[in-house]
Each structure stands twice: as structure tokens, then as C-alpha cells.
Design an enzyme around this catalytic site. Structure first.
Site, PDB file in Angstrom:
ATOM      1  N   ASP A 200       0.870  -1.288  -0.007  1.00 30.40           N
ATOM      2  CA  ASP A 200       0.038   0.074  -0.086  1.00 30.40           C
ATOM      3  C   ASP A 200       0.601   1.276   0.058  1.00 30.40           C
ATOM      4  O   ASP A 200       0.736   1.994   0.703  1.00 30.40           O
ATOM      5  CB  ASP A 200      -0.882   0.000   1.136  1.00 30.40           C
ATOM      6  CG  ASP A 200      -1.974   1.220   1.486  1.00 30.40           C
ATOM      7  OD1 ASP A 200      -2.288   1.616   0.203  1.00 30.40           O
ATOM      8  OD2 ASP A 200      -2.055   1.586   2.529  1.00 30.40           O
ATOM      9  N   GLU A 533       0.428  -1.636  14.145  1.00 31.70           N
ATOM     10  CA  GLU A 533      -0.101  -0.785  13.458  1.00 31.70           C
ATOM     11  C   GLU A 533      -1.583  -0.588  13.951  1.00 31.70           C
ATOM     12  O   GLU A 533      -2.278  -1.707  14.494  1.00 31.70           O
ATOM     13  CB  GLU A 533      -0.355  -1.142  11.982  1.00 31.70           C
ATOM     14  CG  GLU A 533       1.082  -1.084  11.078  1.00 31.70           C
ATOM     15  CD  GLU A 533       0.739  -1.519   9.645  1.00 31.70           C
ATOM     16  OE1 GLU A 533      -0.323  -1.445   9.119  1.00 31.70           O
ATOM     17  OE2 GLU A 533       1.773  -1.799   9.139  1.00 31.70           O
TER      18      GLU A 533
END
Ligand code: BDP
Length: 639
Positions: A200, A533
Site C-alpha cells: 500500500d 499498526e
């Protein structure tokens, strides 16, 4: 004594690569010439992208092969022009620069002249005056070649450096990717193809870090490895120096403190230096004087029948230890809690190109935020950044480019062999940084696939053999029950996006789901956990109350929901929290991305969103509770 024996054992771990990769530094024996600035540039737009090789563009000046444009180095080439086909270009691009080398570098054949590229993405081939001098696979690590011998063959020639760089990713590259040709002529023009990836961030390409020439004497310090420990107030620095270009040399190794005083020295190529009244290397917010660095000066003297030469190399050394228990992470035997960020090397215009104003701004922002650590998501960052971490006491989880390993064909032998080689290069480059406290071999691989077990077992075992002094992890998604690699890691690192990719809009489920996540992982593996994360996208300036996805209010409340659970679990086995992400960053275009990923707590231009203030308040509170603030600060936070 046991400590000393352990240090020896730790250092016996031998890198499989046969040369070192010391950061180029000037010294009384080494000169350095930066080649940053404008290079001639040409993308090979031929259908097979191979015209440059077929027509040997490296044999003459690039401008003689066709039209060239100015290209800054270091920088990604993608966002430099207004041409969308260059932004999205896939294949070989060519860089060239002519350099004037000081005459004495050529006339003195007792010198090595080394050409070094800090990094170029992804595959590079390098020529000097039309002669190939090296090639390198991998986008985030340095490579070099000795070119003095070549330059001396014809001293009348200028030094013309040509570098061809190809950003194509396939099943065996790191990160992996696939090229897909679209053959339906009713929908796509002839030759249409796309690069598919499973990560990403934008696949920025080009020469991303400085290119330079440096000299060393023929007999030179090729590598230094340092492993540190301490006993009471005595520091122990176990070092090993590897030398090339001579078999009979004498050496003096001296440890120098911050004030320039020589603390201890030795005449051996390896040994243990004892440092009385040691100043340990401490993380930012854990000690009043973080990031203390000694200098290890190595002086190598070599003589042959006609002459004597000296090589001098000085390595910064931080003395500290790292340990892990089933519930805690220790630095210098004190519990360390990661309150930090995940970053990207990413910025407007320069893409992934090294940029000092950006680096210094980011360190100022991290310190403002009260962050004590970051993860180099999802690839090795510039050495210049790690040096800043060493000096400022910012703790680093150092990650390989093993991101987006999702296709079962990327778990085969060819991929594993390359991944092992990348770990060799990464550990070789970063082993001496005190800021680096853990290796991360991958991010969110498809760890449920059957071959993942052997792949990660081998990879982690290999990394531990390279460096027995640091824990090893890979970053997993919250898919806990099917994760085949987790048994081999030292620390569990979990990414999760509750109320974002699952149950969008339902922030009320976060505490329950996060609690379940932690209890599941800890219950099964009994290893400390980092929330590696978590976060939510925000289009800056978008507001809604009650909170709605993509608004500043929503990102704030997601963070707060996570923080409540972190506060319960950090008393047990949670050892850290890293926000996704420090700043907004560019991605490939897609329906879930509005000009990039917007999960930054800062915008791409480094302005704070509302959540940055939530995090700042929290991190300074954590620092006040768990650490020691630097002398210049006062809680709640510095201005
Ligand atoms: C995580 C990935 C990260 C992404 C993030 C997201 O590790 O690279 O950017 O998701 O979707 O799973 O924002």
C-alpha cells in the site's frame, strides 16, 4: 567472564557476504566526493524496454543516444515532470553523469577509488566509461564498486558514470509483484501491461540515496562489528575489524568519549574494550542524556617494500543491551515501552529521495510528539536516518522489504534465497547502530499458507544466526489462529484496523475486539506483543460530530478506543504501540485511496491533524510515567 564469553559468541556470527559496507566517512586517509545534483536521464520507452541494452547506451554519452532530461539525484523520478507516463513508468531508466576526478586519485595507484550508490530502486547496472562495474538487486540497500583500476587504464578519459535502473517487480523480488499483460484488443491497446503489487505505497523508483566516490588506501579497513554489554558501571565493547589489501598490518583501536578523551585502546584486530564509568546509550525520554555515543577509531598501518600507508576509520558506538522476556522488552535491563510511529520514506515531489530538510523536520516532529521509537515500514531506510536515531536516542525496529508476500509462488526457494541475501545485506549495513533493537523480516505475509512455516522458520533462524544479539520478528495481521510463522518470532507484532476494514463506523467494538486480539495471541504464544499498526484515514479538515469515517473526529476516537485497552494490557504483556501512520503518503491509485493513504496523524506536508494532539498528550504522559524526561523539557510537553 561469562559476559565476555557471550560477547565473543555473539560476534562469531559471520555474515555470508565477503565484503563490508561501512558508511563512507571522510578521515585523514579517506576523501569523499558527492555526486548529488543533476544527472542526464532517459527512460527506455521501447516496447520491450530493452533498447538501451541492445543499442548499448552506456557506450557513449547518453545525450548522443536520444533526448535526455535533467533528473535530480537523489530523488524518485516519478513526480519530477508533468508526464503521467513517466510517473507510472515500468522498466529501465538510464542515468548518467560525467565527473572530474582529482588527478592525484588517478596518479596515486596506492589508492582505491570506490563508487557507491546509497540505494536505487529496484535493479541496477552500473558502467564507468562504458565498462560494467557492478549490478545490484534490491531497492533499499547500498552497493559499491572499486573503479580506480579502471580509471587508471586511460587517465585522459573523463569519468562517465551510467546507471540503468529497473523498477519491475516479479514473484521473486522483494517486495514481490507481477506484470500483467492485457491482451483483449477491444479494451486495451497493443502492448498494454500493468504492474500488480500487494503493498500500500507508491512504487517510487530511481536513484533514491546519495551517489558518491570515496578513496581508501590499498590496505584498508573493510568492516567493523561491534557488540556491547556492561557489568555494573563497566562497559564492554567487543569489536572485530576486518582488513583487506594486506596480510601484514598493525592496528590501533581507540575508544574515545564525547569530550574527545581516549578511554581505552588496543593493538589487536579483535577483542573486548573495558570502559570504566560507562555512559550507556539510552533512548529518548528514558534518560536525561539520551543517545550517548563513543567513537571507535581504527588506525591501520601497512607497509610493503616501497611505502607505508595508514587507513583511519571512525565508527560511532553506543553501549547498550537489549533483552526480551515473555512479557517485557528491556534496554539496559530496564523495561522499555515503545510509544512511537510507523513511517514511510515519502514526500511531495522527491518521492522516496533522501532529503535532509524532511529528515530533520520529521525528527523534530517525533520529538514534539513524545515518540521514542519507529518502525522502518516497509523497507530499510537511509543510513543517514539511522545515524540520526543513534544520536537522538530514537529506537528502531528495522524492517526488510519483505512486504506484500501474498502469492504462494513467492514462498519458493528462489524467493527465500533472495530474502536471506537481503537479510545479510541489511544486517551487514545496520548491525552497529545502537538505535536498532529488533529486526523485522516481513510485513503481513500470507502466513497462513502452508509453505510459510518453513519459509519463516528458515528466515528467522538465519537472521538470528547473523545477529544473536537482537530479537527478530515479523509483522502479522490479526489473523492469529492460522499464523504459521509466529512460533519462531521473539516478539509478536500485530496490525489491526478494527472499526475501519472491519465493522466500519463502529468504534464501540474496538475495546472488545482488541482485548480478544491480545488475549488470543498472548494466550497461545506467551510472548510480549507490540501493536505494530492501528489507525484510520482522515481527509484533513473534514469534520463531523458524532464522528464519521474520514473525519478528524473519527481518527481521534479510534485512537482513544485503542488507548484504553493498551493501558490495561501494558501492565501485563503489551510492550508497545506504533501508530499507522506518522504522515500521509502516496499509494497506487485505487478506490480506497484519495490521493494516497490518509492515515497520517500529520499530513504529507507535515501539518498536524487533530489526532496528533491526542497522541502527543498520551506519549508525554507515558514518558512521564515510564521514563526520565530530558533536561530541556517539562511535562506535559515542550513547546
Ligand atoms: C496495513 C499495511 C500498511 C497499510 C495499512 C492501511 O501493513 O502497509 O498502509 O494496512 O491499509 O495492513 O492503511
Amino acid at each position: 567472564m561469562l559476559r565476555v564469553l557471550w560477547l565473543f559468541a555473539a560476534l562469531d556470527a559471520v555474515l555470508l557476504l565477503d565484503t563490508g559496507m561501512l558508511f563512507p566517512r571522510e578521515s585523514s586517509s579517506r576523501e569523499l566526493k558527492e555526486l548529488n545534483g543533476l544527472w542526464a536521464f532517459r527512460a527506455d520507452r521501447s516496447p520491450n524496454r530493452n533498447q538501451g541494452f541492445e543499442s548499448a547506451w552506456y557506450k557513449s554519452r547518453l545525450a548522443e543516444t536520444g533526448p535526455v532530461i535533467d533528473m535530480p539525484v537523489p530523488a524518485s523520478y516519478n513526480d519530477i515532470t508533468q508526464d503521467p507516463t513517466l510517473r507510472d513508468f515500468i522498466g529501465w531508466v538510464w542515468y548518467e553523469r560525467e565527473v572530474t576526478v582529482p588527478t592525484r586519485w588517478i596518479t596515486d595507484d596506492g589508492l582505491r577509488v570506490v563508487l557507491r550508490v546509497g540505494s536505487a530502486h529496484y535493479y541496477s547496472v552500473v558502467w564507468v566509461n562504458g565498462v560494467k562495474v557492478t549490478e545490484h538487486e534490491g531497492g533499499h540497500l547500498p552497493f559499491e564498486a572499486e573503479i580506480g583500476t579502471l580509471l587508471r587504464k586511460d587517465p585522459t578519459m573523463p569519468c562517465r558514470i551510467t546507471i540503468a535502473v529497473n523498477n519491475t517487480l516479479d514473484l521473486h523480488t522483494l517486495p514481490p509483484g507481477t506484470i500483467q499483460y492485457m491482451t483483449d484488443r477491444t479494451r486495451y491497446p497493443a502492448g498494454f501491461f500493468v504492474q500488480n503489487t500487494n503493498f500500500d505505497f507508491f512504487n517510487y523508483a530511481g536513484i533514491h540515496r546519495p551517489v558518491l566516490l570515496y578513496t581508501t588506501p590499498k590496505a584498508y579497513v573493510d568492516d567493523i562489528t561491534v557488540v556491547t554489554d556492561f557489568l555494573d558501571d563497566t562497559g564492554l565493547v567487543r569489536y572485530s575489524v576486518s582488513v583487506k589489501g594486506t596480510t601484514s598490518a598493525t592496528m590501533k583501536v581507540t575508544l574515545i568519549d564525547k569530550g574527545g578523551h581516549c578511554i581505552v585502546s588496543s593493538n589487536q584486530a579483535s577483542g573486548v574494550l573495558k570502559v570504566p564509568n560507562v555512559n550507556l546509550w539510552w533512548p529518548y525520554l528514558m534518560h536525561e542524556n539520551p543517545g550517548y555515543l563513543y567513537l571507535l577509531e581504527v588506525r591501520l598501518k601497512a607497509s610493503d617494500a616501497s611505502s607505508t600507508s595508514e587507513d583511519v576509520y571512525t565508527l560511532p558506538v553506543g553501549i547498550r543491551t537489549v533483552n526480551v522476556s515473555s512479557t517485557q522488552f528491556f534496554i539496559n535491563n530496564k523495561p522499555f515501552y515503545f510509544h512511537g510511529v510507523n513511517k514511510h520514506e515519502d514526500a511531495d515531489i522527491r518521492g522516496k529521495g533522501l532529503d535532509w530538510p524532511l529528515i530533520v523536520k520529521d525528527f523534530n516532529l517525533m520529538k514534539w510528539l513524545g515518540a521514542n521509537s519507529f518502525r522502518t515500514s516497509h523497507y530499510p531506510y537511509a543510513e543517514e536516518i539511522l545515524q540520526m536515531c543513534d544520536r537522538h536516542g530514537i529506537v528502531v525496529i528495522d524492517e526488510s522489504p519483505g512486504v506484500g508476500i501474498k502469492d504462494i509462488r513467492s514462498f519458493g526457494n528462489a524467493s527465500l534465497t533472495h530474502h536471506l541475501a537481503v537479510m545479510d545485506e541489511l544486517v551487514r549495513r545496520d548491525k552497529n547502530h545502537p538505535s536498532v533493537v529488533m529486526w523485522s523480516v516481513a510485513n503481513e505475509p500470507a502466513a497462513e499458507m502452508p509453505p510459510a512455516e518453513n519459509y519463516f522458520k528458515t528466515l528467522i533462524k538465519h537472521t538470528k544466526a547473523l545477529d544473536p544479539t537482537r530479537p527478530v520478528t515479523y509483522i502479522t495481521d490479526s489473523n492469529f489462529s492460522r499464523d504459521k510463522g509466529a512460533p519462531f518470532v521473539d516478539v509478536i507484532c500485530v496490525n489491526s484496523y478494527f472499526s475501519w476494514y472491519h465493522d466500519p463506523g463502529h468504534v464501540e467494538v474496538i475495546p472488545l475486539q482488541l482485548n480478544t486480539q491480545f488475549e488470543d495471541w498472548y494466550g497461545k504464544y506467551k510472548k510480549p506483543i507490540i501493536q505494530s499498526e492501528y489507525g484510520a484515514d482522515v481527509v484533513p479538515g473534514l469534520h463531523n460530530d458524532p464522528p464519521v469515517m474520514f473525519t478528524e473526529e473519527y481518527q481521534k476516537v479510534v485512537l482513544q478506543q485503542y488507548h484504553g485497552v493498551f493501558d490495561q494490557k501494558r501492565k501485563k504483556y503489551v510492550i508497545g504501540e506504533l501508530i499507522w501512520n506518522f504522515a500521509d503518503f502516496m499509494t497506487t491509485q485505487g478506490i480506497t485511496r484519495v490521493v494516497g493513504n490518509k492515515k497520517g496523524i500529520f499530513t504529507r506536508q507535515r501539518q498536524p491533524k487533530a489526532a496528533a494532539f491526542i497522541l502527543k498528550e498520551r506519549y508525554w504522559r507515558l514518558a512521564n510515567e515510564t521514563g526520565t524526561l530530558p533536561l530541556w523539557t517539562k511535562y506535559p510537553c515542550p513547546l
